[in-house]
Scaffold this active site. Structure first.
Site, PDB file in Angstrom:
ATOM      1  N   GLY A 252       0.814  -1.204   0.000  1.00 33.28           N
ATOM      2  CA  GLY A 252       0.000   0.000   0.000  1.00 33.28           C
ATOM      3  C   GLY A 252       0.851   1.259   0.000  1.00 33.28           C
ATOM      4  O   GLY A 252       0.515   2.262  -0.647  1.00 33.28           O
ATOM      5  N   ASP A 253       1.974   1.218   0.706  1.00 40.54           N
ATOM      6  CA  ASP A 253       2.886   2.364   0.747  1.00 40.54           C
ATOM      7  C   ASP A 253       3.549   2.571  -0.614  1.00 40.54           C
ATOM      8  O   ASP A 253       3.747   3.709  -1.056  1.00 40.54           O
ATOM      9  CB  ASP A 253       3.952   2.154   1.821  1.00 40.54           C
ATOM     10  CG  ASP A 253       3.348   1.836   3.172  1.00 40.54           C
ATOM     11  OD1 ASP A 253       2.277   2.388   3.486  1.00 40.54           O
ATOM     12  OD2 ASP A 253       3.936   1.022   3.914  1.00 40.54           O
TER      13      ASP A 253
END
Length: 309
Positions: A252-253
């Protein structure tokens, strides 16, 4: 320049054990210790993409000094505000196919330390093309602290990409100052709306509510099923190829890094969605969190399908 903000960073410690024995000594030789926090993962991926990036947030104590040293060794520019407390450790015990986590809450931030960060941030905003804000808030900061950061970005007309959840995200959505892009997952969206997000129609209806008014991009992550995105009044179904996942932590990052890079590059809708989702998949194919093999970028990017609905 892209500025990444990590208000509650950590040293992430991984203890891999074949078996975890309770109430006795567990010995191991293979220990991994890395500078952690969602925003630092974003920073590392942006660095690999070749973007000029500055890491910001709060750091203190000998653990904070260790994080600074690791980032410096990687050639990453950093402008962290100092705090009196010691930055936290976060421990993951990997055993018998399970992952047991021990997460410190971290130091308590004083009002003076918070103000020192904001004064430093004002200077960084002037230099930034895009800012990313990732992760949880440490103790001591008010629940609406991200609202204050976004307010300053709005006043300087600089786009802010926000990746957080829970009360911190609710505070932002209920205030007049808006981020440029947010990336909740399906479960986080369900919590915000108060009902399950079972299909494309229910997600579209949720994103069309007043709660998300004024936010240019809302991208709802669906994990292996891709994403549903809203840009202004246009909705996209993002379908991603099936991949072999090695370590999904930090994907997600990496996706946020791709979105921030695309915004800085003034990319089209298609380019933004493909860049973010491709980098998320590339991270999942690597053992190291916040790492991507760009040699595989084009192959994966070409397999992503975008459909307006």
């Amino acid at each position: 320049m892209i500025v990444t903000i990590t208000m509650n960073p950590s040293i992430d410690i991984s203890y891999p054990l074949e078996t975890f024995q309770l109430d006795t000594v567990n010995r191991l030789s293979n220990v991994s210790k890395t500078a952690g926090g969602k925003g630092l993962n974003v920073t590392r991926v942006l660095k690999q993409l070749g973007h000029e990036v500055t890491a910001s947030g709060l750091l203190g104590g000998y653990i904070g000094e260790g994080i600074k040293a690791e980032l410096a060794a990687a050639g990453i520019d950093q402008r962290f505000a100092p705090i009196a407390g010691n930055t936290r450790n976060c421990i993951a015990i990997l055993h018998e196919g399970n992952q047991t986590e021990i997460l410190e809450s971290g130091p308590v931030i004083s009002a003076e330390e918070a103000e020192g960060f904001l004064q430093q941030l004002d200077d960084l905003i002037k230099q930034a093309d895009v800012l990313t804000i990732s992760g949880s808030l440490p103790q001591g900061l008010p629940k609406d602290f991200y609202v204050e950061i976004i307010k300053r970005c709005n006043q300087a007309n600089k786009p802010a990409v926000l990746d957080c959840s829970g009360e911190a995200l609710k505070q932002v959505l209920e205030n007049p100052y808006k981020p440029y892009l947010i990336k909740p997952n399906r479960e986080e969206l369900s919590d915000l709306i108060g009902q399950p997000m079972e299909n494309q129609a229910s997600i579209k209806a949720a994103l069309a509510t007043e709660l998300f008014a004024g936010i240019e991009w809302v991208v709802v992550s669906l994990g292996a099923h891709g994403a549903i995105a809203k840009h202004h009044d246009t909705f996209y179904q993002v379908t991603i190829p099936k991949i072999s996942v090695v370590n999904p932590v930090g994907s997600g990052d990496s996706t946020i890094a791709g979105f921030a890079a695309a915004i800085a590059e003034k990319a089209t809708d298609e380019e933004l969605l493909k860049k973010g989702n491709t980098l998320g998949m590339l991270n999942a194919q690597e053992q190291t969190t916040g790492a991507v093999n760009l040699a595989n970028y084009q192959k994966l990017s070409q397999q992503i399908q975008l459909t307006k609905f």
